[in-house]
Design a protein around this motif. Structure first.
Motif, PDB file in Angstrom:
ATOM      1  N   LEU A  69      24.116  12.679  34.180  1.00  0.00           N
ATOM      2  CA  LEU A  69      23.396  11.859  33.190  1.00  0.00           C
ATOM      3  C   LEU A  69      23.846  12.222  31.775  1.00  0.00           C
ATOM      4  O   LEU A  69      24.023  11.358  30.919  1.00  0.00           O
ATOM      5  CB  LEU A  69      21.879  12.056  33.325  1.00  0.00           C
ATOM      6  N   ARG A  71      26.702  13.348  30.991  1.00  0.00           N
ATOM      7  CA  ARG A  71      28.054  12.814  30.812  1.00  0.00           C
ATOM      8  C   ARG A  71      28.060  11.337  30.472  1.00  0.00           C
ATOM      9  O   ARG A  71      28.770  10.889  29.585  1.00  0.00           O
ATOM     10  CB  ARG A  71      28.850  13.028  32.087  1.00  0.00           C
ATOM     11  N   ILE A  72      27.264  10.568  31.225  1.00  0.00           N
ATOM     12  CA  ILE A  72      27.341   9.123  31.006  1.00  0.00           C
ATOM     13  C   ILE A  72      26.683   8.698  29.706  1.00  0.00           C
ATOM     14  O   ILE A  72      26.995   7.635  29.181  1.00  0.00           O
ATOM     15  CB  ILE A  72      26.729   8.311  32.177  1.00  0.00           C
ATOM     16  N   SER A  73      25.779   9.542  29.157  1.00  0.00           N
ATOM     17  CA  SER A  73      25.141   9.104  27.915  1.00  0.00           C
ATOM     18  C   SER A  73      26.161   9.058  26.785  1.00  0.00           C
ATOM     19  O   SER A  73      25.965   8.364  25.794  1.00  0.00           O
ATOM     20  CB  SER A  73      23.948   9.994  27.560  1.00  0.00           C
ATOM     21  N   LEU A  75      29.168   7.939  27.407  1.00  0.00           N
ATOM     22  CA  LEU A  75      30.185   6.978  27.840  1.00  0.00           C
ATOM     23  C   LEU A  75      29.761   5.541  27.574  1.00  0.00           C
ATOM     24  O   LEU A  75      28.614   5.180  27.786  1.00  0.00           O
ATOM     25  CB  LEU A  75      30.404   7.090  29.356  1.00  0.00           C
ATOM     26  N   GLY A  76      30.680   4.743  27.136  1.00  0.00           N
ATOM     27  CA  GLY A  76      30.416   3.313  27.044  1.00  0.00           C
ATOM     28  C   GLY A  76      30.605   2.689  28.405  1.00  0.00           C
ATOM     29  O   GLY A  76      30.919   3.368  29.379  1.00  0.00           O
ATOM     30  N   GLN A  77      30.373   1.400  28.473  1.00  0.00           N
ATOM     31  CA  GLN A  77      30.658   0.673  29.700  1.00  0.00           C
ATOM     32  C   GLN A  77      31.753  -0.318  29.420  1.00  0.00           C
ATOM     33  O   GLN A  77      31.824  -0.893  28.344  1.00  0.00           O
ATOM     34  CB  GLN A  77      29.403  -0.043  30.207  1.00  0.00           C
ATOM     35  N   GLU A  78      32.597  -0.505  30.425  1.00  0.00           N
ATOM     36  CA  GLU A  78      33.649  -1.499  30.248  1.00  0.00           C
ATOM     37  C   GLU A  78      33.031  -2.885  30.306  1.00  0.00           C
ATOM     38  O   GLU A  78      32.168  -3.144  31.134  1.00  0.00           O
ATOM     39  CB  GLU A  78      34.699  -1.340  31.351  1.00  0.00           C
ATOM     40  N   GLN A  79      33.492  -3.736  29.449  1.00  0.00           N
ATOM     41  CA  GLN A  79      32.996  -5.115  29.471  1.00  0.00           C
ATOM     42  C   GLN A  79      33.461  -5.798  30.748  1.00  0.00           C
ATOM     43  O   GLN A  79      34.599  -5.626  31.159  1.00  0.00           O
ATOM     44  CB  GLN A  79      33.557  -5.894  28.264  1.00  0.00           C
ATOM     45  N   PRO A  80      32.571  -6.562  31.359  1.00  0.00           N
ATOM     46  CA  PRO A  80      33.032  -7.358  32.488  1.00  0.00           C
ATOM     47  C   PRO A  80      34.111  -8.319  31.994  1.00  0.00           C
ATOM     48  O   PRO A  80      34.021  -8.813  30.865  1.00  0.00           O
ATOM     49  CB  PRO A  80      31.793  -8.131  32.930  1.00  0.00           C
TER      50      PRO A  80
END
Lengths: 216, 187
Positions: A69, A71-73, A75-80
């Motif tokens: 958790l 780590r992901i905070s 991280l961005g998310q890749e756009q679909p």
């Protein structure tokens, strides 16, 4: 122009589990890019992988979730991906384009005789290789036998072998027991992506001497 | 918790991660899938420490790529398998494995509900079908996926109902291409 010649299930499954040499992986990824039938079969082997993963279990370390958790905070998310026009209009589908470093026009061909040309694509394999072939209309593919598996995928033009026609997207799967001579169809150049496992052995003396220089 | 309810809608949790960066949904996915990925990696020959580290990587990738999950073509377990396989190839320095060209239009905005439901149930159905196989056959399939067999030892004839899955994916792909053609002709 639908694809008539497909990959066999053994190869698709071996690709799905990740156990093939890089050279074969490249030809399979390129064929699947062009062939929905094989893509669907491949994804059904992925589904089996899902069932295998679901079945196993090994407890994660204490604090594993918290670490993840944290780590992901950051991280961005890749756009679909948004719908856009297909790139496959190009002669080279994306995975092949990556290896060549561009489209057909960027290939640095080397003559291998009788008007045929080739370029070896660099892979980390020791017992498999992959190359692009340029065969003038009416000419035969360089004559060779081989010790292992051979995959030949047509990207442009067409060739005939053993009474069958192979056009864009079609793949010929041959093993060591097959003595065959694909011939490019009259009239237009045939461009193929070909992978072989095991070292090639040429049937005539001269190419055999040339082999080390051509890195076939 | 959710683990014991009849069936958790894993796809819905992935959508919550995708649409709302929902950490509670992510935690539920983690609790279920992280130990399974770790188990998969250990059976594939990774040591405990490496498997733990890679399982976390796989789950972080799930977070990052949630927008690419296509429920009409794959169950969450299947999608997790593909991420775990790719991580294993990197970690164990296996031969580089180029991927097929992505369908550039990505997942359908409104996937067919029936397809999505079927795909989500595939894992369970296949698991049940595998459990009915003779042990030797089942073991051979598992060893293939753990990367324990050379490709000449891999037998694609699994005796499992993969044909129905293939047909469904084939239809989903056709529908996607059709929608794409319509869009292309409009614009």
């Amino acid at each position: 122009m639908s694809i008539q010649h497909h990959l066999n299930n053994d190869l698709l499954m071996a690709y799905a589990v990740g156990e093939l040499p890089e050279a074969l992986n490249l030809v399979i990824a390129t064929h699947v890019s062009l062939c929905d039938e094989c893509r669907a079969r491949l994804e059904s082997y992925d589904a089996l992988g899902g069932a295998v993963v679901e079945h196993g279990y090994a407890a994660v370390a204490d604090g594993s979730l918290d670490a993840c958790l944290a780590r992901i905070s950051g991280l961005g998310q890749e756009q679909p991906r948004k719908a856009m026009s297909r790139q496959t209009k190009s002669v080279f589908p994306a995975p092949l384009m990556d290896y060549v470093g561009g489209g057909l026009e960027t290939v640095k061909w080397r003559p291998i005789g009788m008007g045929a040309k080739q370029v070896i694509l660099r892979t980390a394999d020791t017992d498999a290789s992959v190359r692009l072939l340029y065969i003038p209309g009416g000419a035969a593919m360089p004559d060779h036998g081989h010790n292992g598996l051979e995959l030949t995928l047509v990207l442009q033009g067409a060739f005939r072998d053993e009474g069958q026609r192979f056009a864009r997207g079609d793949i010929e799967v041959a093993d060591a027991s097959v003595e065959h001579t694909p011939v490019a169809e009259e009239g237009s150049v045939c461009i193929c992506l070909a992978a072989t496992q095991g070292k090639l052995k040429f049937n005539s003396l001269l190419p055999r001497l040339a082999q080390p220089f051509l890195r076939i | 918790m959710a683990e014991n309810t009849e069936q958790t809608d894993w796809a819905a949790l992935v959508f919550r991660v995708r649409d709302h960066q929902d950490k509670a949904a992510f935690a539920m996915l983690f609790k279920h899938f992280a130990p399974r990925v770790k188990g998969f990696l250990m059976k594939s020959g990774a040591g405990e420490t490496l498997a733990e580290e890679c399982a976390q990587d796989v789950m972080a990738t799930l977070w990052q790529k949630a927008g690419q999950f296509d429920p009409a073509r794959a169950s969450v377990a299947t999608w997790v398998f593909t991420i775990a396989r790719n991580r294993r190839i990197d970690a164990l320095r296996k031969a580089r494995r180029p991927e097929p060209e992505e369908l550039t239009w990505g997942p359908e905005p409104e996937p067919d509900q029936g397809d999505a439901l079927d795909a989500q149930n595939d894992t369970e159905r296949l698991g049940a079908a595998m459990a009915r196989l003779p042990e030797k056959q089942r073991e051979l399939i598992e060893r293939a996926y753990y990367g324990d067999l050379s490709h000449s030892e891999i037998a694609a004839e699994t005796g499992l109902p993969l044909g129905t899955i293939k047909s469904r994916i084939r239809l989903a792909l056709e529908r996607l291409r059709h929608q794409m053609d319509v869009k292309a002709s409009q614009g």
